[in-house]
Scaffold this motif. Structure first.
Motif, short mmCIF file in Angstrom:
data_model
loop_
_atom_site.label_atom_id
_atom_site.label_comp_id
_atom_site.label_asym_id
_atom_site.label_seq_id
_atom_site.Cartn_x
_atom_site.Cartn_y
_atom_site.Cartn_z
N ILE A 58 -11.24 -0.73 3.33
CA ILE A 58 -11.31 -0.65 1.80
C ILE A 58 -12.41 -1.29 1.34
CG2 ILE A 58 -9.80 -2.86 1.55
CD1 ILE A 58 -10.12 0.64 -0.77
N ASN A 113 9.19 -8.42 2.96
CA ASN A 113 8.67 -8.01 1.65
C ASN A 113 9.20 -6.62 1.04
OD1 ASN A 113 6.68 -7.46 3.78
ND2 ASN A 113 5.72 -6.48 2.08
N GLY A 169 11.62 -0.12 6.84
CA GLY A 169 12.56 -0.92 7.75
C GLY A 169 13.98 -1.13 7.48
N LYS A 185 15.35 -0.52 1.80
CA LYS A 185 13.87 -0.18 1.22
C LYS A 185 14.11 1.55 1.06
CE LYS A 185 11.26 -4.04 3.40
NZ LYS A 185 10.19 -4.28 4.22
N ASN A 226 0.28 3.53 8.15
CA ASN A 226 0.23 1.89 7.91
C ASN A 226 0.52 1.37 9.04
OD1 ASN A 226 -0.87 1.65 5.19
ND2 ASN A 226 1.24 2.46 4.49
N TYR A 275 13.16 3.54 10.04
CA TYR A 275 12.62 3.86 11.47
C TYR A 275 13.44 2.97 12.23
CZ TYR A 275 9.97 -0.60 10.98
OH TYR A 275 9.61 -1.71 10.86
N TYR A 282 -0.44 -5.36 15.78
CA TYR A 282 -1.33 -6.89 15.52
C TYR A 282 -0.90 -7.98 16.07
CZ TYR A 282 -2.97 -4.12 11.07
OH TYR A 282 -3.73 -3.17 10.44
N VAL A 317 0.92 -1.32 0.07
CA VAL A 317 -0.09 -0.02 -0.05
C VAL A 317 0.88 1.25 -0.04
CG1 VAL A 317 -1.63 1.44 1.30
CG2 VAL A 317 -1.89 -1.23 1.17
P1 NAP Z 1 2.93 -4.38 3.63
O1 NAP Z 1 3.17 -2.94 3.95
O2 NAP Z 1 3.33 -4.78 1.93
O3 NAP Z 1 3.59 -5.41 4.38
C1 NAP Z 1 3.69 -5.12 6.05
C2 NAP Z 1 4.85 -4.32 6.17
O4 NAP Z 1 4.75 -3.61 7.51
C3 NAP Z 1 6.30 -4.92 6.21
O5 NAP Z 1 6.77 -5.20 5.05
C4 NAP Z 1 7.14 -4.25 7.33
O6 NAP Z 1 7.84 -3.24 6.57
C5 NAP Z 1 6.06 -3.39 7.99
N1 NAP Z 1 6.01 -3.56 9.44
C6 NAP Z 1 5.82 -4.91 9.79
N2 NAP Z 1 5.96 -4.76 11.31
C7 NAP Z 1 6.23 -3.59 11.54
C8 NAP Z 1 6.36 -2.96 13.01
N3 NAP Z 1 6.28 -3.64 13.93
N4 NAP Z 1 6.55 -1.60 12.91
C9 NAP Z 1 6.71 -0.96 11.67
N5 NAP Z 1 6.41 -1.58 10.24
C10 NAP Z 1 6.16 -2.81 10.51
O7 NAP Z 1 1.59 -4.81 3.88
P2 NAP Z 1 0.09 -4.11 3.24
O8 NAP Z 1 -0.70 -4.95 2.52
O9 NAP Z 1 0.66 -3.04 2.07
O10 NAP Z 1 -0.82 -3.25 4.46
C11 NAP Z 1 0.06 -2.10 4.92
C12 NAP Z 1 -0.73 -1.56 6.20
O11 NAP Z 1 -2.30 -1.38 5.41
C13 NAP Z 1 -1.21 -2.91 7.22
O12 NAP Z 1 -1.31 -2.15 8.33
C14 NAP Z 1 -2.65 -3.35 6.84
O13 NAP Z 1 -3.19 -3.74 7.80
C15 NAP Z 1 -3.20 -1.96 6.20
N6 NAP Z 1 -4.27 -2.30 5.31
C16 NAP Z 1 -5.57 -1.52 5.76
C17 NAP Z 1 -6.58 -1.87 4.70
C18 NAP Z 1 -7.94 -1.09 4.99
O14 NAP Z 1 -8.98 -1.34 4.66
N7 NAP Z 1 -7.93 -0.22 6.06
C19 NAP Z 1 -6.35 -2.52 3.60
C20 NAP Z 1 -5.07 -2.96 3.09
C21 NAP Z 1 -4.07 -3.00 4.02
P3 NAP Z 1 9.15 -2.66 7.23
O15 NAP Z 1 10.49 -3.36 6.63
O16 NAP Z 1 9.09 -1.00 6.54
O17 NAP Z 1 9.23 -2.74 8.80
#
Ligand code: NAP
Ligand code: FER
Length: 335
Positions: free
Chosen positions: A278, A326, A179, A183, A223, A199, A251, A159
């Motif tokens: 979404i 990822n 992270g 990246k 996010n 960060y 989470y 995202v």
């Molecule tokens: P993503 O960002 O591709 O994957 C998750 C990333 O989060 C990881 O690559 C990691 O990157 C980071 N992360 C993991 N643990 C962390 C922590 N403790 N502190 C900081 N960063 C951490 O996943 P995505 O699918 O794009 O989703 C991104 C966010 O959007 C998520 O929070 C998800 O739940 C949310 N989302 C919400 C909706 C909605 O409808 N509201 C829809 C889709 C997604 P780093 O290497 O940077 O740590």
């Protein structure tokens, strides 16, 4: 088709971080087609942070996955058999087919995917749910205006990487956090972010934000949540918009998070923080997909997919999201 169907079921409800033993691979007889149904051979599965919520019994907008049940999730594949009046063999479809090789569908919640537009994996990335989250979350809730600063956490993920690029297309200054040094370099050198930082290396987030966002923050696309978000609240501008998309930092928490109380900043800055799901925008996906496809065609949006091979590796790929393994969208290639 094969006579058996490989599936991944939920074996245990995780405590904290999910483990591979919380999942179990099983084989079941291949499903047989009823009237009004079609059978999909799945090519790619999406693994997403929200699935952590489905593994737990906590109350949510959607029911949790039962123990022993196939893990939920978006997938894309090809119809191999159909007894549905509107779907034909050979059509490519996207839906919540779950972590398995073959899925039966009656067409509800399923969309066709036009493979002349982009590779089929993009049905789950830039042109799928994650792409639409970036698009509608930023544009509808963030309301970015030309010249403003948009800061996005989790910027190198599925995202976040799109949010920064859309912000640039709207004439904003795009800044992000991620992270690792790789990246951060990717954001600045490949995606055109104006600034980015790791960060995990910054110890004073407020000072870091002052450095990368000297004009303050007008739109925060969150996010992640946690201490970084606490710091952002201290650097928002008047009438800022905070898009509460995800809180991945929490989470796997085993107790409710406690942090600085930040709502004061919304008062003094007359700012707005708004969460969204979404799924409420599903009816507008065609509009968002059309624009994203156009930007892709014009080379204005780039996307990256991290692809793991094999259904059996879906748990590992999912768990990797919580370790930042990822870059861009994490997918699993099933066939
Ligand atoms: P993503 O960002 O591709 O994957 C998750 C990333 O989060 C990881 O690559 C990691 O990157 C980071 N992360 C993991 N643990 C962390 C922590 N403790 N502190 C900081 N960063 C951490 O996943 P995505 O699918 O794009 O989703 C991104 C966010 O959007 C998520 O929070 C998800 O739940 C949310 N989302 C919400 C909706 C909605 O409808 N509201 C829809 C889709 C997604 P780093 O290497 O940077 O740590
Ligand atoms: C997500 C995080 C959380 C998401 C949905 C939710 C679609 C919803 C959680 C809940 O209702 O408990 O990334 O994406």
């Amino acid at each position: 088709m094969a006579s058996t169907n490989r599936q991944i079921v939920l074996a245990a409800r995780p405590e904290g971080l999910p483990k591979e033993s919380d999942f179990r691979p099983i084989e079941t007889p291949a499903p047989s087609l009823g009237e009004g149904q079609f059978l999909v051979k799945i090519q790619y599965l999406s693994v997403d942070p929200y699935m952590r919520g489905r593994m737990s019994e906590a109350k949510s907008y959607a029911p949790s996955v039962a123990l022993g049940e196939v893990m939920v999730g978006g997938a894309v594949g090809t119809i191999v058999e159909s007894r549905h009046p509107e779907y034909r063999q050979g059509e490519v479809v996207v839906g919540y087919f779950g972590w398995q090789e073959y899925a039966l569908s009656d067409g509800r919640g399923t969309q066709r995917f036009d493979t002349s537009v982009a590779p089929i994996s993009t049905a789950l990335s830039v042109l799928g749910m994650t792409g639409m989250t970036a698009y509608f979350g930023l544009l509808e809730i963030g309301q970015p205006k030309e010249g403003e600063t948009v800061f996005v956490s989790g910027a190198a993920g599925a995202v976040g990487s799109l949010v920064g690029q859309i912000a640039k297309l709207k004439g904003c200054r795009a800044v992000g956090s991620a992270g690792s040094a790789e990246k951060v370099a990717y954001l600045k050198n490949e995606l055109g972010f104006d600034a980015a930082f790791n960060y995990k290396e910054a110890d004073d987030y407020v000072a870091k934000l002052d450095e990368v966002c000297p004009q303050g923050i007008d739109v925060y696309f969150d996010n992640v949540g946690g201490p970084l978000t606490d710091a952002v609240f201290r650097r928002i501008n008047d009438h800022a918009r905070i898009v509460v998309c995800g809180q991945i930092e929490q989470y796997n928490a085993t107790r409710p998070p406690r942090g600085p109380r930040v709502l004061w900043h919304l008062i003094v800055k007359q700012a707005r923080a708004e969460g969204f799901l979404i799924f409420s925008y599903t009816h507008r996906f065609p509009e968002g997909q059309k624009q994203m496809a156009q930007w892709l065609k014009e080379g204005k949006i780039k996307y990256h997919e991290t692809i793991v091979d094999g259904l059996e590796n879906a748990p590992k790929a999912f768990i990797g999201l919580f370790h930042g393994e990822n870059l861009g969208k994490q997918l699993v290639r099933v066939a």
